[in-house]
Design an enzyme around this catalytic site. Sequence first.
Site, mmCIF file in Angstrom:
data_model
loop_
_atom_site.group_PDB
_atom_site.id
_atom_site.type_symbol
_atom_site.label_atom_id
_atom_site.label_comp_id
_atom_site.label_asym_id
_atom_site.label_seq_id
_atom_site.Cartn_x
_atom_site.Cartn_y
_atom_site.Cartn_z
ATOM 1 N N SER A 179 16.581 -4.890 -47.643
ATOM 2 C CA SER A 179 17.732 -4.312 -48.660
ATOM 3 C C SER A 179 18.910 -5.572 -49.160
ATOM 4 O O SER A 179 18.964 -6.232 -48.409
ATOM 5 C CB SER A 179 18.498 -3.306 -47.964
ATOM 6 O OG SER A 179 19.509 -2.862 -48.665
ATOM 7 N N TYR A 192 23.226 -1.386 -40.399
ATOM 8 C CA TYR A 192 22.203 -1.141 -41.654
ATOM 9 C C TYR A 192 21.988 -2.660 -42.036
ATOM 10 O O TYR A 192 20.943 -3.076 -42.146
ATOM 11 C CB TYR A 192 22.558 -0.074 -42.674
ATOM 12 C CG TYR A 192 21.261 0.098 -43.703
ATOM 13 C CD1 TYR A 192 20.047 0.862 -43.348
ATOM 14 C CD2 TYR A 192 21.746 -0.711 -44.800
ATOM 15 C CE1 TYR A 192 19.084 0.799 -44.336
ATOM 16 C CE2 TYR A 192 20.550 -0.422 -45.851
ATOM 17 C CZ TYR A 192 19.415 0.173 -45.559
ATOM 18 O OH TYR A 192 18.433 0.374 -46.396
HETATM 19 P P1 NDP Z 1 13.056 7.741 -47.539
HETATM 20 O O1 NDP Z 1 13.943 8.388 -46.466
HETATM 21 O O2 NDP Z 1 13.009 8.391 -48.630
HETATM 22 O O3 NDP Z 1 11.743 7.579 -46.720
HETATM 23 C C1 NDP Z 1 11.651 6.926 -45.499
HETATM 24 C C2 NDP Z 1 10.222 7.033 -44.805
HETATM 25 O O4 NDP Z 1 10.133 6.459 -43.719
HETATM 26 C C3 NDP Z 1 9.893 8.486 -44.565
HETATM 27 O O5 NDP Z 1 8.350 8.607 -44.775
HETATM 28 C C4 NDP Z 1 10.181 8.734 -43.537
HETATM 29 O O6 NDP Z 1 9.418 9.790 -42.678
HETATM 30 C C5 NDP Z 1 9.957 7.428 -42.782
HETATM 31 N N1 NDP Z 1 10.589 7.200 -41.328
HETATM 32 C C6 NDP Z 1 12.012 7.193 -40.996
HETATM 33 N N2 NDP Z 1 12.144 6.936 -39.782
HETATM 34 C C7 NDP Z 1 10.904 6.783 -39.186
HETATM 35 C C8 NDP Z 1 10.628 6.535 -38.091
HETATM 36 N N3 NDP Z 1 11.382 6.402 -37.023
HETATM 37 N N4 NDP Z 1 9.260 6.265 -37.780
HETATM 38 C C9 NDP Z 1 8.354 6.150 -38.876
HETATM 39 N N5 NDP Z 1 8.676 6.631 -39.978
HETATM 40 C C10 NDP Z 1 9.931 6.976 -40.207
HETATM 41 O O7 NDP Z 1 13.619 6.265 -47.678
HETATM 42 P P2 NDP Z 1 13.283 5.251 -48.698
HETATM 43 O O8 NDP Z 1 11.898 5.363 -49.304
HETATM 44 O O9 NDP Z 1 14.572 4.994 -49.362
HETATM 45 O O10 NDP Z 1 13.382 4.015 -47.898
HETATM 46 C C11 NDP Z 1 12.423 3.161 -47.621
HETATM 47 C C12 NDP Z 1 12.952 1.800 -46.934
HETATM 48 O O11 NDP Z 1 13.417 1.142 -48.016
HETATM 49 C C13 NDP Z 1 13.870 1.801 -45.669
HETATM 50 O O12 NDP Z 1 13.671 0.626 -45.102
HETATM 51 C C14 NDP Z 1 15.173 1.720 -46.404
HETATM 52 O O13 NDP Z 1 16.029 1.242 -45.686
HETATM 53 C C15 NDP Z 1 14.575 0.573 -47.682
HETATM 54 N N6 NDP Z 1 15.513 0.657 -48.677
HETATM 55 C C16 NDP Z 1 15.929 1.678 -49.614
HETATM 56 C C17 NDP Z 1 17.004 1.796 -50.603
HETATM 57 C C18 NDP Z 1 17.130 2.830 -51.335
HETATM 58 O O14 NDP Z 1 18.229 2.762 -52.159
HETATM 59 N N7 NDP Z 1 16.313 4.064 -51.275
HETATM 60 C C19 NDP Z 1 17.637 0.516 -50.945
HETATM 61 C C20 NDP Z 1 17.047 -0.655 -50.046
HETATM 62 C C21 NDP Z 1 16.369 -0.449 -48.986
HETATM 63 P P3 NDP Z 1 10.075 10.805 -41.432
HETATM 64 O O15 NDP Z 1 11.616 11.134 -41.756
HETATM 65 O O16 NDP Z 1 9.136 11.920 -41.300
HETATM 66 O O17 NDP Z 1 9.889 9.902 -40.089
#
Ligand code: NDP
Length: 291
Positions: A179, A192
């Site tokens: 990020s 984070y």
């Molecule tokens: P979302 O919350 O939309 O999606 C997150 C995904 O990760 C879901 O499929 C969720 O499913 C899964 N997940 C979360 N925790 C776990 C866990 N412990 N084990 C397995 N799966 C897990 O987030 P984003 O798509 O926005 O984020 C994806 C990545 O991108 C993250 O690492 C985030 O930090 C990074 N990011 C996002 C930004 C943004 O602006 N959106 C900016 C910068 C980085 P479930 O909840 O069912 O486990």
Amino acid sequence: MSLVSAVPTNQAGVPASKKVAMSVTSARENVRDPAGRWSLRGKTALVTGGSRGIGRAVVEELVALGAAVYTCSCDEEELIERLKQWQAMDLRVAGSVCDVSVQEQRERLLREVADHFGGKLDILVNNAGIAIRKSALEHSVEEYSFVMATNLESAYHLCLLAHPLLKASGSGSIVFVSSIAGVVGLFSGPIYGMTKASLIQLAKNLACEWAKDNIRTNSVAPGYISTSLTEQMFSDKELKDNVMRRTPIRRIGEPEEISSLIAFLCMSGSTYITGQTILVDGGMTINGFYP
Ligand code: NDP
């Protein structure tokens, strides 16, 4: 527990002594075959957190480019629903429930992936992550451990578990979803930010350690992207406008604007790129002061 299985993908083994010579030859052949360089045909991939958001876009991008993909997430109902949708669209995706913050579940996941792909994995995208937007003084000890385990320990240990499979592929690629919060100070919370900065460093160290195994490791650092992670935050219109004002491209990013870069980093078109971090943020972090 494997929920839905897709077509298994495997490649014949190549004697270790021939691998280095082959990788040089195939790098040259790739230059002469642009279509092959821009494809993931025959590749196998594990994408964590693929049920929604950026992970979902990555799954769909990799499949569209020819890869067979395995994914995981925690919410079983949402994952089953997504897998059914993909199956109906004839996309080669399989998956199972796994909380990547728990070592036994990570170990089980890698066993399932090895079974599914016949012991070979070309691509690992460490995408799953969460954010707790609090200041340092507000965070509890439990929250510290939770964010560290979910965003950082998960990725580190999954790399170790996947290493033999990626090495067996002969051209492994690991991508960490970091990020811009790991590069500059953002109000996403210091823990984070620490986890995301650590992923950037991990990509550098593993790039040095695992190049000899033909494994490349890079990180992608998104800016603000429209997903469930930012949905609540952007219900605050003033905050959203503020973010857009600071972003030269003047909008929030889309998951597909991240997945395209991740796909490129997994292709043979990027075989000389390793240990790098690429920021995809509409220019937010290069904007010093433009009135
Ligand atoms: P979302 O919350 O939309 O999606 C997150 C995904 O990760 C879901 O499929 C969720 O499913 C899964 N997940 C979360 N925790 C776990 C866990 N412990 N084990 C397995 N799966 C897990 O987030 P984003 O798509 O926005 O984020 C994806 C990545 O991108 C993250 O690492 C985030 O930090 C990074 N990011 C996002 C930004 C943004 O602006 N959106 C900016 C910068 C980085 P479930 O909840 O069912 O486990």
